[in-house]
Design an enzyme around this catalytic site. Structure first.
Site, PDB file in Angstrom:
ATOM      1  N   HIS A 269       2.527  -1.351   5.905  1.00 27.92           N
ATOM      2  CA  HIS A 269       3.654  -2.076   5.314  1.00 27.92           C
ATOM      3  C   HIS A 269       3.437  -2.383   3.835  1.00 27.92           C
ATOM      4  CE1 HIS A 269       1.155  -5.529   6.473  1.00 27.92           C
ATOM      5  NE2 HIS A 269       1.749  -6.159   5.486  1.00 27.92           N
TER       6      HIS A 269
ATOM      7  N   HIS B 185      -4.794  -0.876   3.781  1.00 28.64           N
ATOM      8  CA  HIS B 185      -3.957  -1.437   2.715  1.00 28.64           C
ATOM      9  C   HIS B 185      -4.572  -1.284   1.324  1.00 28.64           C
ATOM     10  CE1 HIS B 185      -1.758  -2.918   6.051  1.00 28.64           C
ATOM     11  NE2 HIS B 185      -2.511  -3.967   6.304  1.00 28.64           N
TER      12      HIS B 185
END
Ligand code: NAD
Length: 484
Positions: A178, A240
């Protein structure tokens, strides 16, 4: 500034784990926001599928309260929530058994785009993929979306890739990170590749080092037992922080096209040097401020899992050979903040007597809070007192720059879910990328396990273990302060 919304074709989106935390907190509120933005065609449907027994009406009640819990009043209104809920359905399903699959097959239309979001534990991915395929619920155009964690090492990631590849092609698989859906992260590409200003300087000759920080104030409370099998390296760095590093370090792709972008990211990961043990600092937060320490949260008094990690990564290619990338992430730190700071080299010669004349420029890309970009430049201090210099920020907060309701920056999931429907994989990780990231991370983890290293303790609400400071001091550099 009015944001442009490009409508998509009507679709059916099935969310496995539709009653779970992620679905209630992120996926459904994001779909609602897209619905309000006019991006969801009127007869599209969102189908929650989970183990819990419920009717569609009961499921809608759950989602209505999730909207109230997870969307601020400014971002929802009762009438449009009711309109949206008319598109929401529910099927009780057992991922590993037979219950519900016939119902799902009846519900999902084959004459339109359909997508299946696997918002369940990764151990269920294989069973769901198999049933979707074998029962003819998914077709050759269907998309599947898989959540993190994508494996816990190279071997498990390979197995998972192989399992999914049995039923779906790579073009059908959307592996979510995300972070890639965050506006500022995408802006990183716009800043680098839509301006002439930075790219000529974007190399080791002009960039001294890069700092990537993802700091959280929360601990692992609630999911400590799971987290203890993972740790900051697996939970944050391998995915990430790695993605952020790639976007900073990659070569310009020939086009903003999924494979062109992902090819360039893959080259960066493959060029990463092994990380030396002395370039890694791991930590665990202590109790404090009325909260338990990591080991109590993890329910493991002898845990060696890190809730904090800082490391120095090197990229062995012409562009970056002498520019270290310092990465750090941790829980229970002083502030919740994520940023990338690009430190340029100092001017080669200062014509000013003021010692400040030799300061470096720093480009800071803030991911949260208050997304924006800040460039530190030297100017003359105002006033008649001679030529004194001072550093000031050229500051652009997106919230201010993008109009009256600048706080209305879409959530990462809004962008990503719509990209799945549009069939655009640019912001999703390809299978080989994930495997390459594990191939880099595995020896680092195996190294500290083999050495029996123990994480350093750190006080909560600080910037982490003292030793992490040394990582940069040793190189004559300093971390940026962690603050709101
Ligand atoms: P959760 O435990 O809250 O929800 C799990 C869901 O799976 C529930 O709807 C449950 O009914 C369903 N489920 C469980 N077993 C099932 C079965 N046999 N058949 C059908 N349905 C079944 O989990 P979550 O926090 O929503 O996380 C879901 C996935 O998303 C996980 O892979 C997690 O790692 C990932 N993820 C979660 C978050 C988050 O913030 N929650 C963030 C990133 C990634």
């Amino acid at each position: 500034m009015v944001s442009r919304t490009i409508p998509v074709d009507p679709f059916d989106l099935v969310i496995f784990g539709g009653t779970g935390d992620l679905a209630r907190r992120k996926i459904l509120p994001s779909l609602y926001r897209r619905y309000v933005a006019g991006q969801m065609p009127p007869d599209s449907r969102v189908i929650g599928a989970a183990r819990t027994e419920a009717t569609s009406e009961e499921y809608r009640d759950q989602i209505r309260s999730a909207m109230e819990e997870f969307l601020s009043p400014a971002k929802r209104d009762a009438a449009s929530v009711e309109d949206f809920l008319r598109h929401v359905h529910y099927v009780q399903i057992d991922a590993t058994g037979d219950t519900g699959w016939d119902d799902l097959k009846t519900l999902v239309r084959q004459d339109r785009i359909n997508a299946f979001y696997f918002s369940v534990a990764p151990s269920l991915f294989g069973a769901i993929a198999e049933r979707l395929h074998d029962r003819g619920i998914a077709n050759a155009e269907s998309r599947i979306v898989v959540e993190k964690p994508f494996g816990k090492d190279l071997e498990t990631a390979r197995k998972l890739n192989a399992t999914l590849a049995t039923y779906f092609t790579e073009q059908q698989i959307y592996r979510i990170d995300h972070y890639l859906g965050k506006e500022t992260v995408q802006n990183l590409m716009a800043i680098r590749f839509a301006n002439i200003l930075f790219e000529p300087l974007w190399k080791t000759e002009y960039i001294d080092h890069v700092q990537i920080t993802v700091a959280e104030t929360v601990g692992v409370d609630g999911r400590g037992a799971y987290y203890d099998t993972s740790g900051a390296m697996r939970d944050m760095v391998q995915n990430h922080l790695m993605q952020l590093l790639c976007l900073i370090a990659m070569e310009p792709p020939y086009h903003f096209d999924p494979d062109a972008v992902r090819d360039e990211k893959l080259k960066v990961i493959r060029a990463l040097e092994p990380v030396r043990p002395e370039d890694i600092v791991r930590g665990q937060y202590l109790a404090g401020g009325g909260k338990q320490g990591y080991r109590e949260d993890a329910e493991n008094p002898d845990s060696r899992t890190e809730s904090y990690i800082a490391l120095k990564a090197g990229i062995a290619n012409w562009r970056w050979k002498n520019t270290p990338f310092y990465l750090r992430t941790g829980k229970r730190l002083r502030a919740r903040t994520s940023e990338i700071a690009v430190f340029f080299r100092r001017p080669p010669h200062s014509i000013f007597d003021d010692p400040e004349g030799g300061r470096e420029n720093v480009l800071v890309i803030r991911l949260q809070p208050n997304e924006g970009i800040n460039l530190k430049v030297m100017i003359k201090e105002p006033g008649p007192g001679g030529m004194r210099l001072t550093q000031v920020p050229l500051d652009m907060s997106f919230a201010q720059a993008l109009g009256p309701d600048g706080s209305d920056i879409p959530d990462a999931y809004e962008r990503l879910v719509m990209d799945v429907i549009r069939g655009n994989q640019t912001l999703f990780m390809r299978g080989d990328e994930v495997e390459a990231a594990w191939a880099w991370a595995d020896p680092i983890i195996q190294g500290w396990e083999a050495r029996g290293d123990r994480p350093h303790s750190y006080e909560p609400a600080t910037s982490g273990p003292e030793d992490a400071l040394m990582l940069l001091h040793r190189d004559g550099r300093r971390w940026r302060e962690i603050k709101e």
